[in-house]
Write a protein that holds these residues in place. Sequence first.
Motif, PDB file in Angstrom:
ATOM      1  N   ILE A  29       1.255  -1.355   0.137  1.00 12.07           N
ATOM      2  CA  ILE A  29      -0.019  -0.613   0.225  1.00 12.07           C
ATOM      3  C   ILE A  29       0.704   0.935   0.097  1.00 12.07           C
ATOM      4  CG2 ILE A  29      -0.130   0.270   2.695  1.00 12.07           C
ATOM      5  CD1 ILE A  29      -3.244   0.832  -0.298  1.00 12.07           C
ATOM      6  N   ASN A  30       2.744   1.108   0.946  1.00 10.60           N
ATOM      7  CA  ASN A  30       2.675   2.287   0.566  1.00 10.60           C
ATOM      8  C   ASN A  30       4.229   2.318  -0.649  1.00 10.60           C
ATOM      9  OD1 ASN A  30       2.000   4.036   3.075  1.00 10.60           O
ATOM     10  ND2 ASN A  30       2.247   2.472   4.374  1.00 10.60           N
ATOM     11  N   SER A  31       3.951   1.186  -1.200  1.00 10.66           N
ATOM     12  CA  SER A  31       5.384   0.923  -2.751  1.00 10.66           C
ATOM     13  C   SER A  31       5.404   2.128  -3.583  1.00 10.66           C
ATOM     14  CB  SER A  31       5.053  -0.048  -3.242  1.00 10.66           C
ATOM     15  OG  SER A  31       3.330   0.162  -4.307  1.00 10.66           O
ATOM     16  N   GLY A  32       4.629   3.042  -3.874  1.00  8.55           N
ATOM     17  CA  GLY A  32       4.464   3.992  -4.769  1.00  8.55           C
ATOM     18  C   GLY A  32       3.210   4.042  -5.872  1.00  8.55           C
ATOM     19  N   HIS A  33       3.721   3.413  -7.107  1.00  9.35           N
ATOM     20  CA  HIS A  33       2.965   3.202  -7.550  1.00  9.35           C
ATOM     21  C   HIS A  33       2.346   2.029  -7.463  1.00  9.35           C
ATOM     22  CE1 HIS A  33       1.388   1.703 -11.860  1.00  9.35           C
ATOM     23  NE2 HIS A  33       0.392   2.894 -12.230  1.00  9.35           N
ATOM     24  N   LEU A  34       0.760   2.070  -7.234  1.00  9.35           N
ATOM     25  CA  LEU A  34      -0.033   0.393  -6.748  1.00  9.35           C
ATOM     26  C   LEU A  34      -0.182   0.271  -7.561  1.00  9.35           C
ATOM     27  CD1 LEU A  34      -2.046   2.529  -3.559  1.00  9.35           C
ATOM     28  CD2 LEU A  34       0.190   1.712  -3.544  1.00  9.35           C
ATOM     29  N   PHE A  35      -1.526   0.762  -8.965  1.00 11.97           N
ATOM     30  CA  PHE A  35      -1.555   0.200  -9.749  1.00 11.97           C
ATOM     31  C   PHE A  35      -2.446   0.859 -10.893  1.00 11.97           C
ATOM     32  CE2 PHE A  35      -4.600  -0.769  -6.461  1.00 11.97           C
ATOM     33  CZ  PHE A  35      -6.477   0.212  -7.250  1.00 11.97           C
ATOM     34  N   SER A  36      -2.573   0.102 -12.291  1.00  9.48           N
ATOM     35  CA  SER A  36      -3.052   1.062 -13.063  1.00  9.48           C
ATOM     36  C   SER A  36      -4.524   0.560 -13.991  1.00  9.48           C
ATOM     37  CB  SER A  36      -2.087   0.863 -14.067  1.00  9.48           C
ATOM     38  OG  SER A  36      -1.052   1.637 -13.973  1.00  9.48           O
ATOM     39  N   MET A  37      -5.518   1.755 -13.800  1.00 10.23           N
ATOM     40  CA  MET A  37      -6.493   1.286 -14.694  1.00 10.23           C
ATOM     41  C   MET A  37      -6.916   1.526 -16.135  1.00 10.23           C
ATOM     42  SD  MET A  37      -8.937   1.755 -10.719  1.00 10.23           S
ATOM     43  CE  MET A  37      -9.978   1.681 -11.164  1.00 10.23           C
ATOM     44  N   HIS A  38      -7.223   1.027 -16.539  1.00  6.78           N
ATOM     45  CA  HIS A  38      -7.934   1.564 -18.021  1.00  6.78           C
ATOM     46  C   HIS A  38      -8.960   0.958 -18.426  1.00  6.78           C
ATOM     47  CE1 HIS A  38      -2.912   2.692 -19.558  1.00  6.78           C
ATOM     48  NE2 HIS A  38      -2.890   2.285 -18.282  1.00  6.78           N
ATOM     49  N   GLY A  39      -8.812   1.859 -19.423  1.00 10.61           N
ATOM     50  CA  GLY A  39     -10.942   1.322 -20.030  1.00 10.61           C
ATOM     51  C   GLY A  39     -11.651   2.218 -19.589  1.00 10.61           C
ATOM     52  N   SER A  40     -13.158   2.440 -19.893  1.00  8.93           N
ATOM     53  CA  SER A  40     -14.606   2.109 -20.171  1.00  8.93           C
ATOM     54  C   SER A  40     -14.411   4.436 -19.333  1.00  8.93           C
ATOM     55  CB  SER A  40     -15.392   2.190 -19.528  1.00  8.93           C
ATOM     56  OG  SER A  40     -16.641   3.044 -19.002  1.00  8.93           O
ATOM     57  N   ASN A  41     -14.947   4.605 -20.342  1.00 11.10           N
ATOM     58  CA  ASN A  41     -14.836   6.435 -20.072  1.00 11.10           C
ATOM     59  C   ASN A  41     -15.636   6.572 -18.725  1.00 11.10           C
ATOM     60  OD1 ASN A  41     -16.529   9.345 -20.590  1.00 11.10           O
ATOM     61  ND2 ASN A  41     -14.394   9.481 -20.144  1.00 11.10           N
ATOM     62  N   THR A  42     -16.989   5.371 -18.964  1.00 13.16           N
ATOM     63  CA  THR A  42     -18.476   5.783 -17.771  1.00 13.16           C
ATOM     64  C   THR A  42     -17.857   4.981 -16.460  1.00 13.16           C
ATOM     65  OG1 THR A  42     -19.752   4.782 -19.687  1.00 13.16           O
ATOM     66  CG2 THR A  42     -20.405   4.525 -17.676  1.00 13.16           C
ATOM     67  N   VAL A  43     -16.979   4.556 -16.644  1.00 15.55           N
ATOM     68  CA  VAL A  43     -16.384   4.341 -14.838  1.00 15.55           C
ATOM     69  C   VAL A  43     -15.265   5.042 -14.611  1.00 15.55           C
ATOM     70  CG1 VAL A  43     -15.269   1.729 -14.259  1.00 15.55           C
ATOM     71  CG2 VAL A  43     -16.469   1.990 -15.471  1.00 15.55           C
ATOM     72  N   GLY A  44     -14.045   4.909 -15.577  1.00 16.67           N
ATOM     73  CA  GLY A  44     -12.918   5.994 -15.587  1.00 16.67           C
ATOM     74  C   GLY A  44     -13.587   7.715 -15.416  1.00 16.67           C
ATOM     75  N   ALA A  45     -13.926   7.832 -15.767  1.00 17.81           N
ATOM     76  CA  ALA A  45     -14.493   9.049 -15.741  1.00 17.81           C
ATOM     77  C   ALA A  45     -14.850  10.206 -14.431  1.00 17.81           C
ATOM     78  CB  ALA A  45     -15.602  10.240 -15.997  1.00 17.81           C
ATOM     79  N   ARG A  46     -15.354   9.577 -12.814  1.00 14.75           N
ATOM     80  CA  ARG A  46     -15.858   9.914 -11.773  1.00 14.75           C
ATOM     81  C   ARG A  46     -16.352   8.737 -11.124  1.00 14.75           C
ATOM     82  NH1 ARG A  46     -21.331  12.959 -12.128  1.00 14.75           N
ATOM     83  NH2 ARG A  46     -21.829  11.825 -14.066  1.00 14.75           N
ATOM     84  N   LEU A  47     -16.502   7.296 -11.204  1.00 12.29           N
ATOM     85  CA  LEU A  47     -16.772   6.305 -10.711  1.00 12.29           C
ATOM     86  C   LEU A  47     -15.378   5.769 -10.141  1.00 12.29           C
ATOM     87  CD1 LEU A  47     -18.381   4.093  -8.850  1.00 12.29           C
ATOM     88  CD2 LEU A  47     -18.425   2.843 -10.958  1.00 12.29           C
ATOM     89  N   GLY A  48     -14.544   5.005 -11.273  1.00 10.22           N
ATOM     90  CA  GLY A  48     -13.081   5.085 -10.855  1.00 10.22           C
ATOM     91  C   GLY A  48     -12.190   5.739 -10.214  1.00 10.22           C
ATOM     92  N   PRO A  49     -12.481   7.080 -10.253  1.00 10.65           N
ATOM     93  CA  PRO A  49     -11.277   7.826  -9.047  1.00 10.65           C
ATOM     94  C   PRO A  49     -11.953   8.242  -7.647  1.00 10.65           C
ATOM     95  CG  PRO A  49     -11.911   8.697 -11.226  1.00 10.65           C
ATOM     96  CD  PRO A  49     -12.740   7.932 -11.407  1.00 10.65           C
ATOM     97  N   ALA A  50     -13.256   8.047  -8.046  1.00  4.37           N
ATOM     98  CA  ALA A  50     -13.897   8.565  -6.166  1.00  4.37           C
ATOM     99  C   ALA A  50     -14.028   6.561  -5.649  1.00  4.37           C
ATOM    100  CB  ALA A  50     -15.844   8.974  -6.460  1.00  4.37           C
ATOM    101  N   LEU A  51     -13.712   5.707  -6.404  1.00  2.00           N
ATOM    102  CA  LEU A  51     -13.710   4.871  -5.312  1.00  2.00           C
ATOM    103  C   LEU A  51     -12.678   4.338  -5.189  1.00  2.00           C
ATOM    104  CD1 LEU A  51     -15.422   2.143  -8.094  1.00  2.00           C
ATOM    105  CD2 LEU A  51     -16.186   2.613  -5.860  1.00  2.00           C
ATOM    106  N   VAL A  52     -11.714   5.084  -5.892  1.00  2.21           N
ATOM    107  CA  VAL A  52      -9.592   4.772  -5.030  1.00  2.21           C
ATOM    108  C   VAL A  52      -9.701   5.754  -5.269  1.00  2.21           C
ATOM    109  CG1 VAL A  52      -7.516   5.419  -6.153  1.00  2.21           C
ATOM    110  CG2 VAL A  52      -9.380   3.795  -7.760  1.00  2.21           C
ATOM    111  N   GLU A  53     -10.348   7.148  -4.651  1.00  2.00           N
ATOM    112  CA  GLU A  53      -9.558   8.122  -2.967  1.00  2.00           C
ATOM    113  C   GLU A  53     -10.295   6.956  -1.566  1.00  2.00           C
ATOM    114  OE1 GLU A  53     -11.696  11.660  -3.834  1.00  2.00           O
ATOM    115  OE2 GLU A  53      -9.879  12.406  -5.438  1.00  2.00           O
ATOM    116  N   LYS A  54     -11.387   6.735  -2.123  1.00  2.01           N
ATOM    117  CA  LYS A  54     -12.085   6.343  -0.309  1.00  2.01           C
ATOM    118  C   LYS A  54     -11.206   5.045  -0.767  1.00  2.01           C
ATOM    119  CE  LYS A  54     -15.422   6.295   2.670  1.00  2.01           C
ATOM    120  NZ  LYS A  54     -16.991   5.927   1.611  1.00  2.01           N
TER     121      LYS A  54
END
Length: 446
Positions: A29-54
Amino acid sequence: MLKKFLNGFVATVCICAFTTTVYGQDSDINSGHLFSMHGSNTVGARLGPALVEKFLRSKGLADVQTKTTNTENEYTVSGVNSTTGQWSHVSIAAHGSSTGFRALQSGDADIAMASRSIKGSEVENLVSLGDMLSFSAEHVIAIDGLAVIVHPSNPVNELTKKQIAQIFSGEIKNWSEVGGNRQAISVHARDDKSGTWDTFKSLVLGKEYSLVETAQRFESNDQLSNIVTRNSGAIGFVGLASVASAKAIAVSEPGTTPLRPEQIAVSTEDYPLSRRLFLYTSAKQKPAVVDEFLHFVQDQSGQNVVDTIGFVSQTPVALSVSERIGPHEYQELTENAQRLSINVRFSAGSAILDNKARHDIQRLVNMMSLPEYSNRQILLVGFGDAKQTESRSKVLSKLRAVAVKSRLHENGVQVAPVAGFGAFKPVASNNGNGKLKNQRVEVWLM
């Protein structure tokens, strides 16, 4: 055939509880870059970032924030360990569902975001990552209603799927042809990389229709919605979270009741243009932090984020239904019950609960363990598509309800006697592949 069908139902189904990993010295969890998510704008525009933030906040990171990059529709979500000062981040690139699967194949992404299910060709391309249709690879994270939107002043309130296809293909050019004002129709659609476009093309246009060449195309749901709201002759389609100030119309198929993309119709997937939002990962071993994130998303905390963003979460909700259309036995059976916002469905061409249903079983188990439900009981009502005879359809629909009852009973949840009503109350046309949607089990709370 009935024996084969019943045997399919008793196949072992693994129910995975939502557990929380406690990180030790090997934590990433403290390793710098944790993981990458690519794909849907429907998911990635708001839902993806909000889930990662929480998620990052749940892991104790501070100063969590989402920042845009120099590339449109790409983001970095980061947070800092207050004790060590170590920053960690997740990168998100939201350029369309197909780009997510290509990024998984190339190794540029750990998670593919998709607003449609994975295609057969993509499953083949990713065979090195294991079975991409398996429970460990396919993760339904939310339900979305693909809303067909018009200007708020447009008097047209409902359309059939065929009428929508005719409008978007240019066969119907004026609103007066479908009961509206005498005004030219302006067509707006998502771009070719979008999973929203793939879903619309599959659910509405099919192989019979093609998008009219004059359609304006957009990479962003929100941008499309804003344009439609400003153009009185416009029509478009967006994810449920992007309806905003536009008007979403009711949609129907042959033999079905027109439904708007409202909570009960979308969450049960009865709405004709409802769809699932997915995360796909390798079916093989994944980094610990990716597994932890997936558990978080499926758990209550993650589903609360889904609701906040404007999609429909998979958390069971009891809803009072004012109108019950159906035979006397169905009305009597559900008279004093509340409808739960879950329909249990099955893998295509089989009698096995699908990946979402396997999570839904655990959600029902968790719900029924709460004190406020100690005196309530679940009622299961099965439905199916039309068969050679009405009696056969009823038998198969009841067997589906029995299968769900068995899974709940294995987890300590008592269920009232089940019922099956065959092909009654279809939510999709019984012609073509769409009829699989009719094979479902309604869940009621007595």
